[in-house]
Design an enzyme around this catalytic site. Structure first.
Site, PDB file in Angstrom:
ATOM      1  CD1 TRP A   1     -34.517 -31.533  -1.081  1.00 57.60           C
ATOM      2  CD2 TRP A   1     -36.573 -31.628  -1.930  1.00 57.60           C
ATOM      3  NE1 TRP A   1     -34.527 -32.501  -2.060  1.00 57.60           N
ATOM      4  CE2 TRP A   1     -35.779 -32.584  -2.602  1.00 57.60           C
ATOM      5  CE3 TRP A   1     -37.923 -31.504  -2.298  1.00 57.60           C
ATOM      6  CZ2 TRP A   1     -36.272 -33.410  -3.612  1.00 57.60           C
ATOM      7  CZ3 TRP A   1     -38.420 -32.327  -3.310  1.00 57.60           C
ATOM      8  CH2 TRP A   1     -37.600 -33.269  -3.944  1.00 57.60           C
TER       9      TRP A   1
ATOM     10  CB  SER B   1     -37.003 -32.461  -7.447  1.00 61.44           C
ATOM     11  OG  SER B   1     -35.671 -32.336  -6.958  1.00 61.44           O
TER      12      SER B   1
ATOM     13  CB  ALA C   1     -40.047 -28.367  -1.772  1.00 58.40           C
TER      14      ALA C   1
ATOM     15  CE  LYS D   1     -29.439 -27.352  -9.167  1.00 60.20           C
ATOM     16  NZ  LYS D   1     -30.468 -26.635  -8.372  1.00 60.20           N
TER      17      LYS D   1
ATOM     18  CG  ASP E   1     -31.336 -29.804 -10.568  1.00 63.10           C
ATOM     19  OD1 ASP E   1     -32.364 -29.110 -10.413  1.00 63.10           O
ATOM     20  OD2 ASP E   1     -30.691 -30.263  -9.616  1.00 63.10           O
TER      21      ASP E   1
ATOM     22  CB  SER F   1     -35.187 -21.163  -9.233  1.00 62.62           C
ATOM     23  OG  SER F   1     -33.794 -21.019  -9.075  1.00 62.62           O
ATOM     24  NE  ARG F   2     -33.801 -22.023  -1.496  1.00 68.56           N
ATOM     25  CZ  ARG F   2     -34.205 -23.286  -1.568  1.00 68.56           C
ATOM     26  NH1 ARG F   2     -35.488 -23.566  -1.732  1.00 68.56           N
ATOM     27  NH2 ARG F   2     -33.352 -24.286  -1.485  1.00 68.56           N
TER      28      ARG F   2
ATOM     29  CB  VAL G   1     -29.931 -21.616   2.205  1.00 68.77           C
ATOM     30  CG1 VAL G   1     -28.516 -21.561   1.635  1.00 68.77           C
ATOM     31  CG2 VAL G   1     -29.918 -21.378   3.715  1.00 68.77           C
TER      32      VAL G   1
END
Length: 332
Positions: A11, A138, A140, A191, A244, A254-255, A279
């Site tokens: 990001w 958003s 990256a 979230k 989001d 999405s991690r 992370v």
């Protein structure tokens, strides 16, 4: 403007490139000296943002004073649990005419503060109008490829929010302004916990009905706790809230959803985190939300279930059954 992006993850790198393309003089700070050298040599963030070239005009440095000195804006793209330590160093330098913009989406687990509150707490003489946040749906991986995206810039001072809005706005990166800085931060942080729950649903193969329930009741929990902590209700139906939440619960990028999915498949949290380069903010944030909910006696059953699964190693199937068989409630 002279802008430094602190944190050369995916990001941070994406925003550094975006700001450069917007005509700003950009410095990108990487905390590992060895990796800063690699970034300078290859002009590509091969670990966190492969395939995207970093323009040669962007200065990449490991030296925090070089990155922080005489800048109009510092963009904080550091994982939330490390922000305070970096701020302790920054406050030794001249930041009197600098706007701090947090793009981190987490809550500090020890203090239970949002990142704007951490900035204010650590840099005692900074004024609130010098602090802002940028948040919203958003990834990256998409913004770096100029896929149309919309986010929110927030500050307690509307002129600061609009300054951030103008600084980041492009033809593919639309920025709205807000003065509800706490609402934008709580939406972005909480979230991630719900997204872990959505990932657990995917990993355990519960189905679309279950995931829809998690997301819908999840935004109710986010709103309930956020409003209690001082946010405005309408913020949670916007980009930094529902927007989001949708992207983080649904996206392959999405991690946090990934962590939940692996948990749902039966893997251990420590093994999942050990295998990841980046992370997943929701893991530590779930601890903060658990504590906040207890302290303020705000009901957050899904967040509590995620906490129990992550840190008490409870079985996802059993916890889901308990969620479904709670006392009957009104949806209001």
């Amino acid at each position: 403007m002279r802008i430094s992006v602190l944190g050369a993850g995916g990001w941070g790198t994406t925003l550094a490139i975006l700001l450069h393309l917007n005509g700003h003089e950009v410095t990108l700070w990487e905390y590992k000296k060895s990796y800063a050298k690699i970034l300078n040599r290859h002009r590509e963030n091969k670990i966190y943002l492969p395939g995207i070239k970093i323009p040669k005009e962007i200065s990449i440095t490991h030296d925090l004073e070089t990155a922080s000195f005489n800048k109009h804006m510092l963009v904080i793209a550091i994982p939330s649990q490390f922000v305070r330590n970096v701020l302790k160093e920054i406050k030794k330098f001249d930041y009197k005419n600098t706007t701090f913009v947090s793009v981190a989406k987490g809550i500090e687990k020890k203090s239970l503060m949002t990142i704007s509150q951490v900035i204010k707490d650590e840099i005692k003489d900074i004024q609130s109008p010098a602090i802002g946040v940028l948040s919203g749906p958003s990834h990256a991986e998409e913004v770096s490829r100029k896929i149309p995206t919309a986010v929110v810039a927030a500050s307690t001072d509307i002129s600061t929010a609009k300054q951030i809005q103008a600084t980041f706005m492009t033809s593919y990166f639309r920025v709205y302004s807000s003065t509800d800085i706490l609402g934008v931060e709580y939406g972005g942080a909480l979230k991630n916990v719900i997204a872990i729950g959505a990932g657990i649903v995917d990993g355990a193969k519960f189905g679309d009905n279950t995931k829809a329930a998690i997301m819908t009741r999840g935004i109710a929990e986010i709103s309930r706790l956020g409003i209690y902590l001082g946010a405005r209700p309408e913020t949670f139906s916007g980009l930094s809230g529902m927007g989001d939440l949708i992207v983080t619960c649904m996206s392959r990028h999405s991690r946090n959803r990934y962590v939940g999915e692996q948990i749902g498949k039966g893997k251990k949290l420590k093994d999942i985190l050990k295998s990841m380069n980046m992370v997943a903010e929701g893991v530590e944030t779930s601890k903060a939300v658990h504590q906040l909910s207890k302290e303020h006696e705000v009901e957050t059953p899904i967040c509590s279930a995620v906490y129990q699964i992550l840190f008490e190693e409870r079985d996802p199937i059993k916890v889901t059954y308990e969620l479904m068989t709670r006392d009957m409630k009104s949806e209001d």
